[in-house]
Design an enzyme around this catalytic site. Sequence first.
Site, PDB file in Angstrom:
ATOM      1  N   CYS A   1      -7.532   9.857   5.909  1.00 53.70           N
ATOM      2  CA  CYS A   1      -7.546   9.630   7.368  1.00 53.70           C
ATOM      3  C   CYS A   1      -6.181   9.978   7.930  1.00 53.70           C
ATOM      4  O   CYS A   1      -6.071  10.721   8.894  1.00 53.70           O
ATOM      5  CB  CYS A   1      -7.861   8.183   7.676  1.00 53.70           C
ATOM      6  SG  CYS A   1      -9.554   7.772   7.280  1.00 53.70           S
TER       7      CYS A   1
ATOM      8  N   TYR B   1      -4.752   9.587  -1.400  1.00 53.56           N
ATOM      9  CA  TYR B   1      -3.368   9.808  -0.923  1.00 53.56           C
ATOM     10  C   TYR B   1      -2.295   9.973  -1.993  1.00 53.56           C
ATOM     11  O   TYR B   1      -1.589  10.977  -2.020  1.00 53.56           O
ATOM     12  CB  TYR B   1      -2.935   8.638  -0.021  1.00 53.56           C
ATOM     13  CG  TYR B   1      -3.866   8.415   1.135  1.00 53.56           C
ATOM     14  CD1 TYR B   1      -3.795   9.220   2.266  1.00 53.56           C
ATOM     15  CD2 TYR B   1      -4.833   7.412   1.091  1.00 53.56           C
ATOM     16  CE1 TYR B   1      -4.660   9.026   3.333  1.00 53.56           C
ATOM     17  CE2 TYR B   1      -5.703   7.211   2.163  1.00 53.56           C
ATOM     18  CZ  TYR B   1      -5.606   8.021   3.275  1.00 53.56           C
ATOM     19  OH  TYR B   1      -6.466   7.834   4.318  1.00 53.56           O
TER      20      TYR B   1
ATOM     21  N   GLU C   1       0.845  -1.195   0.000  1.00 57.52           N
ATOM     22  CA  GLU C   1       0.000   0.000   0.000  1.00 57.52           C
ATOM     23  C   GLU C   1       0.887   1.255   0.000  1.00 57.52           C
ATOM     24  O   GLU C   1       0.614   2.217  -0.717  1.00 57.52           O
ATOM     25  CB  GLU C   1      -0.955   0.010   1.207  1.00 57.52           C
ATOM     26  CG  GLU C   1      -2.016   1.114   1.078  1.00 57.52           C
ATOM     27  CD  GLU C   1      -2.846   1.352   2.342  1.00 57.52           C
ATOM     28  OE1 GLU C   1      -2.378   1.046   3.445  1.00 57.52           O
ATOM     29  OE2 GLU C   1      -3.973   1.876   2.209  1.00 57.52           O
TER      30      GLU C   1
ATOM     31  N   TRP D   1      -8.664  -2.066  -0.254  1.00 59.00           N
ATOM     32  CA  TRP D   1      -9.383  -0.883  -0.734  1.00 59.00           C
ATOM     33  C   TRP D   1     -10.590  -1.226  -1.616  1.00 59.00           C
ATOM     34  O   TRP D   1     -11.263  -0.319  -2.124  1.00 59.00           O
ATOM     35  CB  TRP D   1      -8.424   0.044  -1.519  1.00 59.00           C
ATOM     36  CG  TRP D   1      -7.672   0.968  -0.611  1.00 59.00           C
ATOM     37  CD1 TRP D   1      -6.366   0.846  -0.204  1.00 59.00           C
ATOM     38  CD2 TRP D   1      -8.170   2.156   0.018  1.00 59.00           C
ATOM     39  NE1 TRP D   1      -6.034   1.870   0.645  1.00 59.00           N
ATOM     40  CE2 TRP D   1      -7.123   2.696   0.790  1.00 59.00           C
ATOM     41  CE3 TRP D   1      -9.407   2.815   0.011  1.00 59.00           C
ATOM     42  CZ2 TRP D   1      -7.274   3.856   1.550  1.00 59.00           C
ATOM     43  CZ3 TRP D   1      -9.558   3.977   0.769  1.00 59.00           C
ATOM     44  CH2 TRP D   1      -8.493   4.479   1.523  1.00 59.00           C
TER      45      TRP D   1
ATOM     46  N   ARG E   1      -6.592  11.949  11.454  1.00 60.16           N
ATOM     47  CA  ARG E   1      -7.824  12.586  11.957  1.00 60.16           C
ATOM     48  C   ARG E   1      -8.835  11.579  12.466  1.00 60.16           C
ATOM     49  O   ARG E   1      -9.680  11.891  13.302  1.00 60.16           O
ATOM     50  CB  ARG E   1      -8.477  13.433  10.852  1.00 60.16           C
ATOM     51  CG  ARG E   1      -8.978  12.594   9.700  1.00 60.16           C
ATOM     52  CD  ARG E   1      -9.986  13.263   8.804  1.00 60.16           C
ATOM     53  NE  ARG E   1     -10.384  12.335   7.759  1.00 60.16           N
ATOM     54  CZ  ARG E   1     -11.378  11.443   7.862  1.00 60.16           C
ATOM     55  NH1 ARG E   1     -12.113  11.385   8.947  1.00 60.16           N
ATOM     56  NH2 ARG E   1     -11.639  10.610   6.877  1.00 60.16           N
TER      57      ARG E   1
ATOM     58  N   ASP F   1      -9.191   3.895  13.056  1.00 59.16           N
ATOM     59  CA  ASP F   1      -9.786   2.591  13.322  1.00 59.16           C
ATOM     60  C   ASP F   1      -8.708   1.774  14.038  1.00 59.16           C
ATOM     61  O   ASP F   1      -7.826   1.199  13.410  1.00 59.16           O
ATOM     62  CB  ASP F   1     -10.184   1.969  11.968  1.00 59.16           C
ATOM     63  CG  ASP F   1     -10.753   0.566  12.065  1.00 59.16           C
ATOM     64  OD1 ASP F   1     -10.640  -0.077  13.131  1.00 59.16           O
ATOM     65  OD2 ASP F   1     -11.315   0.112  11.042  1.00 59.16           O
TER      66      ASP F   1
HETATM   67  N1  LIG Z   1     -13.374   1.369   8.656  1.00 54.73           N
HETATM   68  C1  LIG Z   1     -12.229   1.483   7.993  1.00 54.73           C
HETATM   69  N2  LIG Z   1     -11.075   1.160   8.617  1.00 54.73           N
HETATM   70  C2  LIG Z   1      -9.892   1.251   7.955  1.00 54.73           C
HETATM   71  O1  LIG Z   1      -8.850   0.949   8.576  1.00 54.73           O
HETATM   72  C3  LIG Z   1      -9.887   1.711   6.603  1.00 54.73           C
HETATM   73  C4  LIG Z   1     -11.109   2.041   6.002  1.00 54.73           C
HETATM   74  N3  LIG Z   1     -12.257   1.911   6.710  1.00 54.73           N
HETATM   75  N4  LIG Z   1     -11.166   2.457   4.701  1.00 54.73           N
HETATM   76  C5  LIG Z   1      -9.975   2.674   3.938  1.00 54.73           C
HETATM   77  C6  LIG Z   1      -8.822   1.895   4.391  1.00 54.73           C
HETATM   78  C7  LIG Z   1      -8.788   0.439   4.064  1.00 54.73           C
HETATM   79  N5  LIG Z   1      -8.051  -0.090   5.193  1.00 54.73           N
HETATM   80  C8  LIG Z   1      -8.096  -1.401   5.617  1.00 54.73           C
HETATM   81  C9  LIG Z   1      -9.106  -2.227   5.179  1.00 54.73           C
HETATM   82  C10 LIG Z   1      -9.154  -3.544   5.578  1.00 54.73           C
HETATM   83  C11 LIG Z   1      -8.180  -4.033   6.437  1.00 54.73           C
HETATM   84  C12 LIG Z   1      -8.222  -5.495   6.831  1.00 54.73           C
HETATM   85  O2  LIG Z   1      -9.192  -6.172   6.594  1.00 54.73           O
HETATM   86  N6  LIG Z   1      -7.177  -6.033   7.412  1.00 54.73           N
HETATM   87  C13 LIG Z   1      -7.082  -7.419   7.811  1.00 54.73           C
HETATM   88  C14 LIG Z   1      -6.441  -8.276   6.731  1.00 54.73           C
HETATM   89  C15 LIG Z   1      -5.398  -7.588   5.922  1.00 54.73           C
HETATM   90  C16 LIG Z   1      -4.616  -8.472   4.953  1.00 54.73           C
HETATM   91  O3  LIG Z   1      -4.323  -9.620   5.271  1.00 54.73           O
HETATM   92  O4  LIG Z   1      -4.234  -7.978   3.887  1.00 54.73           O
HETATM   93  C17 LIG Z   1      -6.249  -7.493   9.102  1.00 54.73           C
HETATM   94  O5  LIG Z   1      -6.392  -8.485   9.817  1.00 54.73           O
HETATM   95  O6  LIG Z   1      -5.481  -6.568   9.376  1.00 54.73           O
HETATM   96  C18 LIG Z   1      -7.156  -3.210   6.885  1.00 54.73           C
HETATM   97  C19 LIG Z   1      -7.130  -1.899   6.467  1.00 54.73           C
HETATM   98  C20 LIG Z   1      -7.624   0.970   6.055  1.00 54.73           C
HETATM   99  N7  LIG Z   1      -8.705   1.863   5.849  1.00 54.73           N
HETATM  100  O1  LIG Z   2      -5.518   4.347   6.764  1.00 51.79           O
HETATM  101  C1  LIG Z   2      -6.633   4.384   7.308  1.00 51.79           C
HETATM  102  C2  LIG Z   2      -7.786   4.647   6.587  1.00 51.79           C
HETATM  103  C3  LIG Z   2      -8.970   4.667   7.236  1.00 51.79           C
HETATM  104  N1  LIG Z   2      -9.044   4.466   8.573  1.00 51.79           N
HETATM  105  C4  LIG Z   2     -10.396   4.434   9.213  1.00 51.79           C
HETATM  106  C5  LIG Z   2     -10.782   5.472  10.202  1.00 51.79           C
HETATM  107  C6  LIG Z   2     -12.313   5.401  10.168  1.00 51.79           C
HETATM  108  O2  LIG Z   2     -12.734   4.279  10.945  1.00 51.79           O
HETATM  109  C7  LIG Z   2     -12.597   5.128   8.699  1.00 51.79           C
HETATM  110  C8  LIG Z   2     -12.868   6.386   7.919  1.00 51.79           C
HETATM  111  O3  LIG Z   2     -14.126   6.892   8.210  1.00 51.79           O
HETATM  112  P1  LIG Z   2     -14.426   8.480   8.291  1.00 51.79           P
HETATM  113  O4  LIG Z   2     -15.905   8.550   8.527  1.00 51.79           O
HETATM  114  O5  LIG Z   2     -14.005   9.081   6.994  1.00 51.79           O
HETATM  115  O6  LIG Z   2     -13.625   9.012   9.457  1.00 51.79           O
HETATM  116  O7  LIG Z   2     -11.401   4.526   8.205  1.00 51.79           O
HETATM  117  C9  LIG Z   2      -7.905   4.203   9.298  1.00 51.79           C
HETATM  118  O8  LIG Z   2      -7.931   3.995  10.529  1.00 51.79           O
HETATM  119  N2  LIG Z   2      -6.720   4.183   8.633  1.00 51.79           N
END
Ligand SMILES: Nc1nc(=O)c2c([nH]1)NC[C@@H]1CN(c3ccc(C(=O)N[C@@H](CCC(=O)O)C(=O)O)cc3)CN21
Ligand SMILES: O=c1ccn([C@H]2C[C@H](O)[C@@H](COP(=O)(O)O)O2)c(=O)[nH]1
Length: 275
Positions: A152, A100, A64, A86, A177, A180
Site C-alpha cells: 500500500c 515490504y 513495524e 498483521w 496507492r 485506510d
Molecule cells: N484495511 C486495512 N487497513 C490497514 O490499515 C491495513 C490493512 N488493511 N492490512 C495490512 C496492514 C495492517 N495494518 C493495520 C492493522 C490494524 C490496525 C489496528 O487495529 N490499529 C489499532 C490498534 C493498534 C495497536 O494498538 O497496536 C488502532 O487503534 O490504531 C492498524 C494497522 C495496516 N494495514
Molecule cells: O500500511 C498500510 C497497509 C494497508 N492499508 C490499507 C489500505 C486499504 O484499505 C487496505 C488494502 O487493500 P487493497 O484492496 O489492497 O487496496 O489496507 C493502509 O492504509 N496502510
Amino acid sequence: MTAQSIDTPYEDLLADVLENGTLTTDRTGTGTYSVFGRQIRYNLAEYFPLVTTKRVHFKSAALELIWFLNGDSNVKWLQERGVRIWNEWADEDGELGPVYGVQWRSWPAPNGESIDQISQVMESLAQNPGSRRHIVSAWNPGQIDEMALPACHAMFQFHVQPEEDGPGKLSCQLYQRSADMFLGVPFNIAEYSLLTMMMAQQLGYNPGEFVWTGGDVHIYTNHVDQAREQLARKPYPYPQLRFRRKPKDLFSYELEDFEVIDYQHHPTISAPVAV
Ligand SMILES: Nc1nc(=O)c2c([nH]1)NC[C@@H]1CN(c3ccc(C(=O)N[C@@H](CCC(=O)O)C(=O)O)cc3)CN21
Ligand SMILES: O=c1ccn([C@H]2C[C@H](O)[C@@H](COP(=O)(O)O)O2)c(=O)[nH]1
C-alpha cells in the site's frame, strides 16, 4: 504554541474524505467513502507528527518499521513483541510472502542476486545528496501475486535541500496507492516520519519535511462514526522525538532508542479492520 497554530493536515484530510468521498464497493466487501489523489505534509524540523486526536500506538508503529528494516516477512517477530496488526493476513506459518521488508532489503534482481534498496539509498544520500534518484520501491509487479497484500505504501523518495549554515535538510515523500484513513494512515505517517529522522541522524542531516501523497484515500463505512468522533476533538501540540543514542547503522535501532516526549493525546477510538 496555541491551539490555533497547530497544523492538522491529517484531520483536515479526514474531514475532506467524509465530505467529498464517493460511496464505493471495495475488495473487502465493507464499502468505503473514497477520493482520489491527495497530499499532506508535516514539518519534521518542528515536531514529530504523531496524531493527537486519538491515541496512536507509537510502539507498534516503531516495531513495524524495525521489522521492515530487518527485511522480515514473517509475523512471528512482531507477535513476540505484542504487535498483532498483521495477524489476519499471515498463513499458518506466519508468512506474508515477499512484502515490504523483502522488497526493501532484498529485491530479487534479474541476475539472481538481490538488491538492498535501503542500503543503496543511504549510500546515494551520503555520496550524492543532490541526486534525484533516492528512491525505494516496494511495488514489485513480478511478485504481487505472492504477497499476502500488495504494498500500500508503495514507493518513497528522499531529497536533500542544501542549507547555508547547516548540513542540509532531509525530506521524504511517500506514495501510498491505497489509504485506510482511520486505521492505517496515522501509523504510516508515524513510520515514515520516524524513518526519515533515523536516516537524518545516521547521515548527519537535519530533518526536513514528510510529504504524504495518497492515491485511493478512503474511510471504511464502519469507521464513519469513529472519524466523526475524532474530528469533534481539539488537537494538542505534537510531541517531539529524541534518540537516546546513535546506533552504529540504520539497521541497529531498537525500540528503547526512541523517546517520544510530551505526547498529549485524546483516548483510543477502536475500529474493526477490513480484511
Ligand atoms: N484495511 C486495512 N487497513 C490497514 O490499515 C491495513 C490493512 N488493511 N492490512 C495490512 C496492514 C495492517 N495494518 C493495520 C492493522 C490494524 C490496525 C489496528 O487495529 N490499529 C489499532 C490498534 C493498534 C495497536 O494498538 O497496536 C488502532 O487503534 O490504531 C492498524 C494497522 C495496516 N494495514
Ligand atoms: O500500511 C498500510 C497497509 C494497508 N492499508 C490499507 C489500505 C486499504 O484499505 C487496505 C488494502 O487493500 P487493497 O484492496 O489492497 O487496496 O489496507 C493502509 O492504509 N496502510
